[in-house]
Scaffold this motif. Structure first.
Motif, PDB file in Angstrom:
ATOM      1  N   UNK A  27      37.216 -40.921  69.523  1.00 14.62           N
ATOM      2  CA  UNK A  27      36.869 -39.709  70.261  1.00 14.62           C
ATOM      3  C   UNK A  27      38.125 -38.857  70.480  1.00 14.62           C
ATOM      4  N   UNK A  28      37.899 -37.602  70.831  1.00 14.73           N
ATOM      5  CA  UNK A  28      39.018 -36.677  71.054  1.00 14.73           C
ATOM      6  C   UNK A  28      39.999 -37.175  72.096  1.00 14.73           C
ATOM      7  N   UNK A  29      39.471 -37.700  73.188  1.00 14.60           N
ATOM      8  CA  UNK A  29      40.341 -38.153  74.279  1.00 14.60           C
ATOM      9  C   UNK A  29      41.184 -39.360  73.829  1.00 14.60           C
ATOM     10  N   UNK A  30      40.572 -40.262  73.037  1.00 13.05           N
ATOM     11  CA  UNK A  30      41.325 -41.421  72.516  1.00 13.05           C
ATOM     12  C   UNK A  30      42.490 -40.949  71.649  1.00 13.05           C
ATOM     13  N   UNK A  32      44.003 -38.120  71.817  1.00  9.10           N
ATOM     14  CA  UNK A  32      45.020 -37.499  72.677  1.00  9.10           C
ATOM     15  C   UNK A  32      45.924 -38.569  73.282  1.00  9.10           C
ATOM     16  N   UNK A  73      35.376 -39.062  65.339  1.00  9.47           N
ATOM     17  CA  UNK A  73      36.085 -38.669  64.116  1.00  9.47           C
ATOM     18  C   UNK A  73      36.608 -39.893  63.362  1.00  9.47           C
TER      19      UNK A  73
ATOM     20  N   UNK B  27      33.285 -33.858  75.315  1.00  5.88           N
ATOM     21  CA  UNK B  27      34.422 -34.725  75.616  1.00  5.88           C
ATOM     22  C   UNK B  27      34.871 -34.520  77.065  1.00  5.88           C
ATOM     23  N   UNK B  31      35.489 -37.187  80.660  1.00  3.94           N
ATOM     24  CA  UNK B  31      36.819 -37.427  81.236  1.00  3.94           C
ATOM     25  C   UNK B  31      36.710 -37.749  82.724  1.00  3.94           C
ATOM     26  N   UNK B  38      42.909 -30.582  80.158  1.00  4.50           N
ATOM     27  CA  UNK B  38      42.082 -30.623  78.949  1.00  4.50           C
ATOM     28  C   UNK B  38      41.362 -29.285  78.758  1.00  4.50           C
TER      29      UNK B  38
END
Lengths: 101, 259
Positions: A27-30, A32, A73, B27, B31, B38
């Protein structure tokens, strides 16, 4: 004709990081957290990589109830190939800097 | 606050990037910390996509056209209505000016609507060509009918004998000439951009020939009686030149890219 510019250092970091676990959807946060790239830089990179066919994406059901599906992704075959090329071509100083950091 | 920022980031992204806006927002919903950073980062990415990509720059251009159209429509309507309210016209006189005002106001409205449509969809040349072609056709039809209406109202105005013929003769001539010309081009342009280009090209030749004939007939005359049609015909030639250029551009844009 579409131009294929060389990947930026952040994009290189990202695909090398992704190439470590090629089958895993992230995922996007991972991304980051693992790369240290901020969201403002990460998403444009993801868009470009996706456009160039180096990255595939899909929506995944959320693990938590009541949360929306997340965009995940993974590198494509072409992306993996580029990641290996980038890793080989990276100057030794960069690798040393990363190791010491 | 951060929710507002992420929503703004999602809204600002170009249409072809809408899925990425959804990805950012999804996303964000997952969070537990760092939502503010973000969201602002996503907003930065969104703005960058508008400034750094061709699609984004095109949207900025369409947005400026839209803003300018709204301003021009509002400005022209307000100043014209003020003028109409202060002037002492009879009913036909007021109708004449109302039609004259509409003929100017409707063009920016059409352009603004076309620009608004263009900002809402992914930018590709085929799509833009279609929007541009439809807007140009609409401008031609609207101009033709309003100019002819102006011509009819002018005649009514004269027949009512409330105005001097010389006062209204200019709009009568211009209304008739431009009305017929625009109507002809709009009729042939229905078949597609290439027909628009060809019809407008012929209209340019006709306008120039007409201007030439009038100019020749005026040679040797010390004073021109009535409205001088040469500048009118030349103005028409310029407008038709622009229409022909637009038709040519849309024809080229609709052609598939050659390998």
């Amino acid at each position: 004709m579409k131009r294929n510019r060389p990947l930026s250092p952040h994009a290189q970091d990202l695909i090398i990081q992704q190439a470590i676990r090629p089958q895993e959807w992230c995922y996007g946060y991972d991304l980051m957290k693992t790369t240290g790239i901020k969201s403002g830089t990460l998403y444009p990179i993801l868009m470009r990589l996706n456009e160039r066919g180096l990255l595939e994406s899909r929506w995944q059901e959320a693990e938590q109830i009541g949360k929306p599906p997340r965009h995940a992704y993974r590198l494509t075959e072409a992306g993996l190939k580029v990641a290996h090329e980038v890793e080989r071509a990276r100057p030794a100083t960069t690798v040393f800097r990363e190791q010491t950091a | 606050m951060s929710r507002m920022v992420i929503n703004l980031a999602r809204a600002l992204l170009p249409p072809s990037r809408k899925a990425w806006g959804e990805a950012m927002a999804a996303e964000f919903a997952h969070l537990s910390t760092g939502q503010n950073g973000f969201a602002w980062g996503c907003l930065g990415a969104s703005v960058k996509e508008n400034v750094m990509t061709g699609e984004g720059l095109a949207r900025i251009g369409f947005g400026l056209v839209l803003v300018f159209s709204i301003w021009l429509t509002a400005f022209w309507t307000q100043s014209s209505l003020k003028m109409l309210a202060s002037a002492e016209y009879n009913s036909n006189g007021k109708l004449f000016w109302l039609v004259a005002i509409q003929s100017v106001v409707l063009i920016p409205i059409i352009c603004g609507m076309a620009a608004f449509k263009a900002t809402k969809m992914p930018t590709n040349r085929l799509h833009l060509a279609k929007i541009g072609y439809k807007a140009t056709c609409a401008c031609l039809w609207v101009s033709a009918f309003l100019q002819l209406a102006l011509c009819v109202v002018s005649v009514a105005f004269i027949l009512e004998a409330k105005a001097e013929f010389e006062q209204i003769e200019t709009s009568l001539n211009i209304g008739f000439v431009t009305g017929v010309l625009f109507l002809g081009v709009a009729y042939f342009a229905r078949k597609g951009p290439h027909a628009m280009r060809n019809a407008a090209g012929i209209a340019v030749l006709l306008s120039l020939s007409f201007a030439g004939i009038v100019a020749i007939s005026q040679i040797g005359k010390s004073e021109i009686v009535g409205h001088n049609l040469v500048p009118t015909a030349l103005s028409m030639a310029i407008l038709m030149c622009l229409t022909a250029f637009a038709g040519g551009l849309f024809t080229w844009m609709e052609r598939p890219a050659q390998l």
